[in-house]
Design an enzyme around this catalytic site. Structure first.
Site, short mmCIF file in Angstrom:
data_model
loop_
_atom_site.label_atom_id
_atom_site.label_comp_id
_atom_site.label_asym_id
_atom_site.label_seq_id
_atom_site.Cartn_x
_atom_site.Cartn_y
_atom_site.Cartn_z
N TYR A 208 0.55 -1.42 -0.21
CA TYR A 208 -0.23 -0.27 -0.39
C TYR A 208 0.88 1.24 0.00
CZ TYR A 208 -5.10 -1.42 0.08
OH TYR A 208 -6.22 -1.45 0.11
N ARG B 130 -2.79 -3.30 -18.27
CA ARG B 130 -3.77 -2.52 -18.15
C ARG B 130 -4.06 -0.97 -17.46
NH1 ARG B 130 -7.98 -5.28 -21.33
NH2 ARG B 130 -9.54 -3.44 -20.71
N LYS C 194 -2.75 -0.27 -24.78
CA LYS C 194 -3.45 -0.20 -26.06
C LYS C 194 -2.11 -0.48 -26.56
CE LYS C 194 -7.88 1.17 -25.41
NZ LYS C 194 -8.78 1.95 -24.21
N GLU D 299 -0.69 4.82 -0.78
CA GLU D 299 -1.45 5.78 -0.81
C GLU D 299 -0.73 7.31 -0.69
OE1 GLU D 299 -2.15 3.34 0.87
OE2 GLU D 299 -4.75 3.37 1.45
N ASP E 139 -7.78 13.09 -25.32
CA ASP E 139 -7.80 11.85 -24.62
C ASP E 139 -7.40 10.55 -25.70
OD1 ASP E 139 -7.93 9.04 -23.93
OD2 ASP E 139 -10.77 9.18 -23.85
N THR F 154 -4.86 5.23 -21.57
CA THR F 154 -4.98 4.26 -20.92
C THR F 154 -3.50 4.09 -21.98
OG1 THR F 154 -5.85 3.07 -22.97
CG2 THR F 154 -7.33 3.51 -21.58
#
Ligand code: DSN
Length: 414
Positions: free
Chosen positions: A46, A229, A223, A48, A193, A220
């Site tokens: 973790y 991902r 692609k 954060e 985008d 993203t």
């Protein structure tokens, strides 16, 4: 692996990917290095916050990983700020809206049926319940040119705070300068985008919206960029915008960043900086053109009249009387995966539209050149014209399997 059920499913998916041809233009194959980082022990951690400002201990290595990913993203896309924490494209876009807009503010984006994306304002999405979305369209679907005059008229009438350039089913070149011109006229911020074409921009084979003055790019990473991902948000130079975006991602809409994915993003960004990647990106474009030519020759209507990028949107219902769903199903049967897609002015329903969308990023990763891509396009059309002929379908399936065997999915790209 001890979980035999999942192990079996992984093996089956490996086989499906190896034996078939992937033409979904938003999919690709990652290198074994990206896979290794993605499956690493960073999944246990973790973290954060941001490098040097975390809310948990034990961040020596996560900080280094995230800093590397940020530095590489900035270098790759020629910008000053990068947030590499978005879990994917939808949260990346949502974070930009949350950072820069107030509820009720207006956003101008491309109409979904003309190639835009759900997250640019489809009524069923959360952003559409919070902000007001208005749209621009193509002037003529047969040339693909955007109606910039109409875009300007809508912008002046609606005064959007944000103008989005970007798409998931558009095959032509956007005039980024026009977007910036219109945005400046109405005082809007510009966001591109570029999820579909990020790899092509990174390689310098398509224009970088930052070079024409865009403020923000979202994308993203899986692609054409050929990473895991995930998502990214890039800001050209405005530190205030970048700070607001960081806050919108964490603690705004996300909790702990996925450090294993960020490590994999860093690896993919590193790969995308190599001369080999540039060659790959160029070949994606050449391969799409080769497929376009076969569709032209066979008089199959393509939205935009063809392609300037990695994808083609073909009106198979209008040209061959085969619906998008039928085309997707029958091509699946012969080992070619693509997706049905609505086209501008479609009179058919989204679950069985008039079009199919396909592209070359994944087959180019396998090493396909123009010759093989033209051959795949010929085979696709043969199947579509003979969708009920079992013999023809069997023989095409054999051809596809042969091609897939001849071009195995590579493990190393650099
Ligand atoms: N699902 C992606 C695509 O296929 O284009 C966009 O989010």
């Amino acid at each position: 692996m001890r979980d035999k059920k999942i192990e079996k499913l992984i093996k089956s998916e490996e086989k499906r990917q190896a034996e078939g041809l992937e033409l979904i233009p938003s999919e690709n194959y990652v290198s074994e290095d990206v896979l290794r980082a993605n499956g690493s022990v960073f999944t246990n951690k973790y973290s954060e916050g941001y490098p040097g400002r975390r809310y948990y201990g034990g961040q020596d290595f996560t900080d280094q990983v995230e800093t590397l990913a940020i530095e590489r993203a900035c270098k790759l896309f020629n910008c000053k700020y990068a947030n590499v924490q978005p879990h994917s494209g939808a949260p990346a876009n949502l974070a930009v809206y949350a950072a820069l807009l107030s509820p009720g503010d207006t956003v101008l984006g491309m109409d979904l049926s003309h190639g835009g994306h759900l997250t640019h304002g489809h009524p069923m999405t959360l952003p559409a319940k919070i902000y007001k979305f208005v749209t621009y369209k193509m002037k003529n679907p047969d040339t693909g040119e955007i109606d910039y005059e109409e875009m300007r008229r809508v912008a002046i009438a609606e005064k959007p705070k944000l103008i989005i350039a970007g798409f998931s089913a558009y095959s032509k070149t956007l005039n980024y300068k026009k977007f910036v011109e219109i945005a400046r006229e109405v005082g809007a911020i510009t966001m591109a985008d570029m999820a579909h074409i990020a790899g092509l921009i990174a390689a310098g084979v398509l224009r970088n919206p930052f070079d024409d003055g865009f403020d923000i790019i979202t994308s993203t990473t899986h692609k054409t960029l050929r990473g895991p991902r995930g998502g990214i948000i890039l800001t050209r130079e405005d530190e205030e915008i970048a700070k607001k975006i960081d806050k919108a991602i964490f603690p705004g809409i996300q909790g702990g960043p996925h450090m294993h994915t960020i490590a994999a993003k860093a690896v993919a960004f590193g790969e995308a900086m190599t001369p080999k990647f540039k060659k790959y990106a160029l070949q994606i474009l050449k391969n799409a053109k080769a497929m376009e030519q076969v569709f032209h020759k066979n008089k199959i209507r393509m939205i935009g009249g063809g392609t300037d990028n990695h994808l083609i949107l073909a009106d198979v219902f209008g040209s061959l009387g085969v619906t998008g769903k039928e085309a997707q199903t029958v091509l699946d049967e012969v080992g070619i995966t693509l997706n049905m897609n609505s086209i501008a002015g479609d009179t058919r329903k989204p679950l069985d539209p008039s079009g199919i969308r396909f592209g070359t990023p994944a087959i180019t990763t396998r090493g396909f050149k123009e010759k093989e891509c033209a051959c795949v396009a010929e085979l696709m059309i043969k199947v579509l014209k003979n969708k009920d002929n079992k013999k023809i379908k069997e023989s095409v399936h054999k051809e596809i399997k042969k091609l897939a065997k001849k071009f195995p999915i590579p493990k190393k790209f650099v």
